[in-house]
Enzyme design. Structure first.
Site, short mmCIF file in Angstrom:
data_model
loop_
_atom_site.label_atom_id
_atom_site.label_comp_id
_atom_site.label_asym_id
_atom_site.label_seq_id
_atom_site.Cartn_x
_atom_site.Cartn_y
_atom_site.Cartn_z
N ASP A 64 0.86 -1.17 0.00
CA ASP A 64 0.00 0.00 0.00
C ASP A 64 0.91 1.23 0.00
OD1 ASP A 64 -1.53 2.25 0.96
OD2 ASP A 64 -3.07 0.85 1.60
N VAL A 65 0.76 2.08 -1.00
CA VAL A 65 1.68 3.21 -1.12
C VAL A 65 1.54 4.21 0.01
CG1 VAL A 65 1.94 3.04 -3.63
CG2 VAL A 65 0.07 4.42 -2.67
N ASN A 91 2.74 6.00 -10.16
CA ASN A 91 1.56 5.87 -11.01
C ASN A 91 0.31 5.50 -10.22
OD1 ASN A 91 0.00 5.11 -13.60
ND2 ASN A 91 0.11 3.16 -12.51
N TYR A 155 -10.42 13.62 -6.54
CA TYR A 155 -9.42 13.33 -7.57
C TYR A 155 -8.72 14.60 -8.03
CZ TYR A 155 -7.36 11.36 -11.80
OH TYR A 155 -6.48 10.95 -12.78
N LYS A 159 -4.73 15.47 -7.54
CA LYS A 159 -3.86 15.62 -8.70
C LYS A 159 -3.25 17.02 -8.77
CE LYS A 159 -3.90 11.51 -10.40
NZ LYS A 159 -2.67 10.69 -10.42
N THR A 190 -8.43 2.68 -19.17
CA THR A 190 -8.19 1.79 -18.04
C THR A 190 -9.53 1.49 -17.39
OG1 THR A 190 -7.93 3.58 -16.44
CG2 THR A 190 -5.95 2.89 -17.63
#
Length: 296
Positions: A64-65, A91, A155, A159, A190
């Protein structure tokens, strides 16, 4: 660029969110260029399937990042098994859609944590190696970093955050001969984007974008542009290329988006009530699971 001619040949690269989609496509191209690839993600079986397709010595880690301790552990294991990384591609990312006022606070927070905090944790884990190799860190951002959209507040916020983080990091490490790049990408084919199109309101919002802005690009095409930027240590890469022009008009974009939303959102709401989407795409749902609590 052939593997023999690529500066990536014989080097180690790390890709987060590598189990599927854009991360998988980037990993495949890095390996085709001759790099050893460390694959990180939340889907262990999917990561193993990607690893089996790579033509170079590679390995995968479930991580898990947002888990600093696990990321530091994985970084040490990558260094031991594959050598110190020269390239790191941040990513990993998730998304959700829907009205902010009705959003689940835990889901909203998790999107920001994975996209922004996870990118910072990734950089922190591998900067010692990049200092040693004079390497390159690529932060995957978005058109949402430049112009925010309604119904995608978590989101867009995350970002915009990763863009600022990457600019700050670039200035901080330039004297250490470490490059930092930002990948501004638009709609990429995706499961996250397919998740967007599964919801009528988000599909309608995308349909009201100008034709070039709503076009969906194949993941291998986007990955090829990003890997070329890695090879050339570019400070920025735009996919598609016309996204670069949005930097010239970004100050005017909030007013334009607000005017369009004031006109269109009431009409859309009349046909399709606005609802929270939850995490978008299979990969997003897998990556969005919080890490287990630490043991005693």
């Amino acid at each position: 660029m052939a593997a023999q001619a690529s500066p990536l040949r014989g080097r180690t690269a790390v890709v987060t969110g590598a189990a599927r989609g854009l991360g998988e496509a980037i990993a495949l191209l890095l390996a085709d260029r001759g790099a050893r690839v460390a694959l990180l993600g939340r889907e262990e079986e999917a990561l193993a399937r990607v690893r089996e397709r790579l033509p170079t010595r590679s390995a995968c880690w479930e991580a898990d990042v947002t888990d600093d301790a696990r990321m530091a552990q994985v970084a040490a294991e990558v260094r031991e098994r594959l050598g110190p990384p020269s390239v790191v591609v941040a990513n990993a990312g998730v998304a959700e859609g829907g009205p902010f006022a009705e959003s689940d606070p835990a889901v909203w927070r998790r999107v920001v944590e994975v996209n922004l905090v996870g990118s910072a944790a990734t950089a922190r884990s591998y900067l010692p190696d990049l200092f040693e190799t004079h390497g390159y860190f690529l932060q995957v951002a978005s058109l949402a970093s430049i112009g925010a959209a309604p119904m995608m507040s978590a989101y867009c916020a995350s970002k915009a955050g990763v863009e600022s983080f990457a600019h700050s990091l670039r200035a901080e490490v330039a004297h250490r001969r470490v490059g930092v790049g930002i990948a501004y990408i638009n709609w990429t084919d995706t499961d996250m984007i397919r998740g967007v199109d599964a919801h009528a309101v988000l599909r309608e919002l995308r349909g009201h974008m100008p034709p070039p802005a709503r076009r969906v690009h194949p993941a291998p095409y986007v990955a090829a542009r990003l890997v070329r930027a890695v090879e050339r240590r570019r400070p920025a890469v735009y996919v598609p290329s016309w996204l670069r022009t949005t930097q010239l008009v970004r100050a005017a974009m909030p007013a334009v988006v607000t005017a369009l939303s004031r006109r269109e959102l009431p009409r859309l709401a009349a046909g399709h009530p606005f609802e929270a989407t939850g995490f978008l795409g299979e990969g997003g749902r897998a990556a969005a699971q919080p890490p287990p609590p630490p043991g005693p």
